[in-house]
Design a protein around this motif. Structure first.
Motif, mmCIF file in Angstrom:
data_model
loop_
_atom_site.group_PDB
_atom_site.id
_atom_site.type_symbol
_atom_site.label_atom_id
_atom_site.label_comp_id
_atom_site.label_asym_id
_atom_site.label_seq_id
_atom_site.Cartn_x
_atom_site.Cartn_y
_atom_site.Cartn_z
ATOM 1 N N TRP A 33 41.296 -12.026 -27.265
ATOM 2 C CA TRP A 33 41.391 -13.156 -26.500
ATOM 3 C C TRP A 33 42.439 -12.952 -25.337
ATOM 4 O O TRP A 33 43.111 -12.188 -25.151
ATOM 5 N N TYR A 34 42.416 -14.072 -24.517
ATOM 6 C CA TYR A 34 43.139 -14.154 -23.305
ATOM 7 C C TYR A 34 44.426 -15.147 -23.417
ATOM 8 O O TYR A 34 44.145 -16.119 -24.009
ATOM 9 N N ASN A 35 45.646 -14.542 -23.352
ATOM 10 C CA ASN A 35 46.831 -15.536 -23.443
ATOM 11 C C ASN A 35 47.027 -16.316 -22.353
ATOM 12 O O ASN A 35 46.199 -16.182 -21.304
ATOM 13 N N ARG A 40 44.599 -9.990 -21.478
ATOM 14 C CA ARG A 40 43.894 -9.839 -22.613
ATOM 15 C C ARG A 40 44.719 -9.141 -23.645
ATOM 16 O O ARG A 40 45.340 -8.233 -23.462
ATOM 17 N N VAL A 41 44.619 -9.895 -25.183
ATOM 18 C CA VAL A 41 45.197 -9.226 -26.048
ATOM 19 C C VAL A 41 44.493 -8.775 -27.099
ATOM 20 O O VAL A 41 43.346 -9.494 -27.432
ATOM 21 N N GLU A 42 44.350 -7.528 -27.563
ATOM 22 C CA GLU A 42 43.450 -6.927 -28.577
ATOM 23 C C GLU A 42 43.983 -7.018 -29.915
ATOM 24 O O GLU A 42 45.271 -6.658 -29.952
ATOM 25 N N GLY A 43 43.225 -7.042 -30.897
ATOM 26 C CA GLY A 43 43.787 -7.030 -32.316
ATOM 27 C C GLY A 43 42.517 -6.947 -33.147
ATOM 28 O O GLY A 43 41.293 -6.572 -32.713
#
Length: 113
Positions: A33-35, A40-43
């Motif tokens: 998602w985008y903070n 972009r934050v990946e997980g």
């Protein structure tokens, strides 16, 4: 687009988070998602294959049938690998609910006091 899917197997499958019944398979799929600042934050997100909730899904139904006939996952079985790949490629990962995450973090902080 290629996504690395991790299959987590165990003797006792996790419960389905939607209906609570026993799941057939648990997989960790990439999710992001985008903070607030646009980065972009990946997980990874865990996804449960459920014989009840996923039965109408075009890619899940054949894999569910495979489980009913064959039982445990077998990465040496070409049919299982084919069906799993079709499901994993199409599996839906819902967007992050940022408010729910913030609420959970706040609840955790309160419990630590």
């Amino acid at each position: 687009m290629s996504r690395r899917i991790e299959v987590i197997s165990s003797d006792d499958a996790p419960g389905c988070p939607r209906c609570g019944r026993e799941g057939l398979l648990y997989a960790r799929v990439p999710n992001g998602w985008y903070n607030a600042v646009g980065t972009r934050v990946e997980g990874y997100t865990g996804v449960v294959l459920c014989s009840d909730c996923d039965t109408d899904d075009l890619h899940a139904a054949p894999l569910i049938s495979w489980f009913h006939v064959n039982g445990e996952p077998d990465d040496e079985d070409h049919e299982f690998v084919r069906l799993f790949t079709a499901w994993a490629t199409d599996v839906f990962v819902p967007m992050l609910n940022e408010q729910a995450l913030e609420d959970e973090i706040e609840q955790w902080r309160r419990s630590e006091l």
